[in-house]
Design an enzyme around this catalytic site. Sequence first.
Site, PDB file in Angstrom:
ATOM      1  N   HIS A  23       0.866  -1.194   0.000  1.00  0.00           N
ATOM      2  CA  HIS A  23       0.000   0.000   0.000  1.00  0.00           C
ATOM      3  C   HIS A  23       0.898   1.238   0.000  1.00  0.00           C
ATOM      4  CE1 HIS A  23      -3.708  -2.216   1.876  1.00  0.00           C
ATOM      5  NE2 HIS A  23      -3.777  -2.181   0.561  1.00  0.00           N
ATOM      6  N   HIS A  79     -12.110  -6.735  -6.994  1.00  0.00           N
ATOM      7  CA  HIS A  79     -11.670  -5.519  -6.284  1.00  0.00           C
ATOM      8  C   HIS A  79     -10.650  -4.825  -7.182  1.00  0.00           C
ATOM      9  CE1 HIS A  79      -9.867  -3.099  -3.142  1.00  0.00           C
ATOM     10  NE2 HIS A  79      -8.915  -3.932  -2.803  1.00  0.00           N
ATOM     11  N   GLU A  81      -8.165  -2.679  -6.574  1.00  0.00           N
ATOM     12  CA  GLU A  81      -6.843  -2.238  -6.137  1.00  0.00           C
ATOM     13  C   GLU A  81      -5.786  -2.911  -7.033  1.00  0.00           C
ATOM     14  OE1 GLU A  81      -6.507  -2.438  -1.900  1.00  0.00           O
ATOM     15  OE2 GLU A  81      -4.941  -0.908  -1.860  1.00  0.00           O
ATOM     16  N   ASP A  83      -3.004  -4.328  -6.888  1.00  0.00           N
ATOM     17  CA  ASP A  83      -2.349  -5.619  -6.625  1.00  0.00           C
ATOM     18  C   ASP A  83      -3.183  -6.785  -7.147  1.00  0.00           C
ATOM     19  OD1 ASP A  83      -4.012  -4.655  -4.511  1.00  0.00           O
ATOM     20  OD2 ASP A  83      -3.291  -6.212  -3.169  1.00  0.00           O
ATOM     21  N   HIS A 145     -12.321  -4.421   1.761  1.00  0.00           N
ATOM     22  CA  HIS A 145     -12.082  -3.203   2.487  1.00  0.00           C
ATOM     23  C   HIS A 145     -12.222  -1.959   1.619  1.00  0.00           C
ATOM     24  CE1 HIS A 145      -7.747  -2.388   1.153  1.00  0.00           C
ATOM     25  NE2 HIS A 145      -8.111  -3.463   0.476  1.00  0.00           N
ATOM     26  N   ASP A 164      -9.481  -9.857  -0.653  1.00  0.00           N
ATOM     27  CA  ASP A 164      -8.580  -9.479   0.437  1.00  0.00           C
ATOM     28  C   ASP A 164      -8.969 -10.100   1.787  1.00  0.00           C
ATOM     29  OD1 ASP A 164      -6.554  -7.901  -0.733  1.00  0.00           O
ATOM     30  OD2 ASP A 164      -7.921  -6.206  -0.902  1.00  0.00           O
ATOM     31  N   TYR A 192      -2.617  -8.455   9.271  1.00  0.00           N
ATOM     32  CA  TYR A 192      -3.410  -8.038   8.107  1.00  0.00           C
ATOM     33  C   TYR A 192      -4.766  -7.512   8.580  1.00  0.00           C
ATOM     34  CZ  TYR A 192      -5.224  -8.819   3.320  1.00  0.00           C
ATOM     35  OH  TYR A 192      -5.754  -8.682   2.063  1.00  0.00           O
ATOM     36  N   HIS A 225      -4.344 -12.992  -1.041  1.00  0.00           N
ATOM     37  CA  HIS A 225      -2.960 -12.929  -0.547  1.00  0.00           C
ATOM     38  C   HIS A 225      -2.704 -14.109   0.382  1.00  0.00           C
ATOM     39  CE1 HIS A 225      -2.388  -8.828  -1.990  1.00  0.00           C
ATOM     40  NE2 HIS A 225      -3.484  -8.449  -1.360  1.00  0.00           N
TER      41      HIS A 225
HETATM   42 FE1  FEO Z   1      -7.161  -4.221  -1.290  1.00  0.00          FE
HETATM   43 FE2  FEO Z   1      -4.920  -6.743  -1.774  1.00  0.00          FE
HETATM   44  O1  FEO Z   1      -5.666  -5.076  -2.080  1.00  0.00           O
END
Ligand code: FEO
Length: 397
Positions: A23, A79, A81, A83, A145, A164, A192, A225
């Site tokens: 992040h 999502h 984001e 990544d 999130h 996530d 996390y 992840h």
């Molecule tokens: Fe909300 Fe793994 O990014």
Amino acid sequence: MITELATNVYWVGAVDWAIRRFHGHVLSTHRGTTYNSYLIKDEKNVLVDTVWDPFAQEWLAGLRQIIDPARIDLVVANHAEPDHSGGLPPLMRLCPNATVVVSKRGAESIPGHYHQPWHLKPVGTGERINIGSSDLVFIEAPMLHWPDSMLTYLTGRNLLMPNDAFGQHYASAFRFNDQVNQEQLYEEALKYYVNILTPFSSLVTKKIEEVLALNLPVDLIAPSHGVIWRQDPLQIVRRYQEWAAQKPEKRAVILYDTMWQATRRMAEAIGDGLLAGGVPHKIIHAAAADRNDALVEVFRSKAVLVGSPTLNNGLLPSLMPLLEDLKGLKFKNKIGAAFGSYGWSGEGVKLIEQHLAACKIPPAAPGVLAKWQPTADDLEKCRALGHAVAAAVLAEG
Ligand code: FEO
């Protein structure tokens, strides 16, 4: 290495052994991470989530070992984001006619990131897409999130892909929870949760209840992840329920910074008082500690004591990122106290107390202020503060 999770369902992600800041520079990742991406081969071939852009080419090379990317029909972007979505542009160049399945909020965030004319299919909670021998079922999870976050479930394989949620920043040669060191796994899962999901804890509780009420059989929970929960997959759901309840342990954390050791000596005297009062604690020197690890100690602890000398009518700057997170992460069910030394103006303790109030952390006892180096009497006041906080910690049900 490509891993088959169930018949015709594959992990095709990337392991990032080297990343130490995530992040941007917000989150420390001492054990690296993984970007998990899943391929389902059926009458319609489906890819669920991609990888971060720097890993896109090796990810595509892995994917090509089991499918020609041009044959992918659906790409689920749980999502936006980067990544998870960073591989979309190179992938979509190879399968331009594929449909990108997104949540309703994802219909804003995916185009907002990539500005490409992809064919998007927004889906809502409970919607299904048949892909041949099984269905994809979607569950929106706004603010878990990001507003666009969504979970995808695959019938027949009883596979939940919650993006996530339930993840860990944990690079490993192994793909499953039963193959790795359990202590490390839970350290990373908790870190996390604390650093990413704590502010949304009430939503976590409600979403878990909503998903459990669907009575979907779950054999695998495959987050975006870290490792995949295969052995007793619901164990991480139960842990999330505990964490989301925010019932801290009967322990304390002392966060401080110091210039000439006066505030450090006060911190240690408070620690003596806590221990004498029967409450274990950790003392964390904010200037030297990893902020995200310190926040895990805050999460676990009922009491948060913050100390700083007064500098330039304020606090030592090294404390500010922690104090900012203390507010932003919205920890619940805490008590606090302040302490610190000063030479002349002496506003530090009052400022910390104001900050704790802004974090909705009520004082367990009045703060202790010491001029220059603490006297024996000042250190006794610190021990008394520790004792009073210990009593308040133990008094809670
Ligand atoms: Fe909300 Fe793994 O990014």
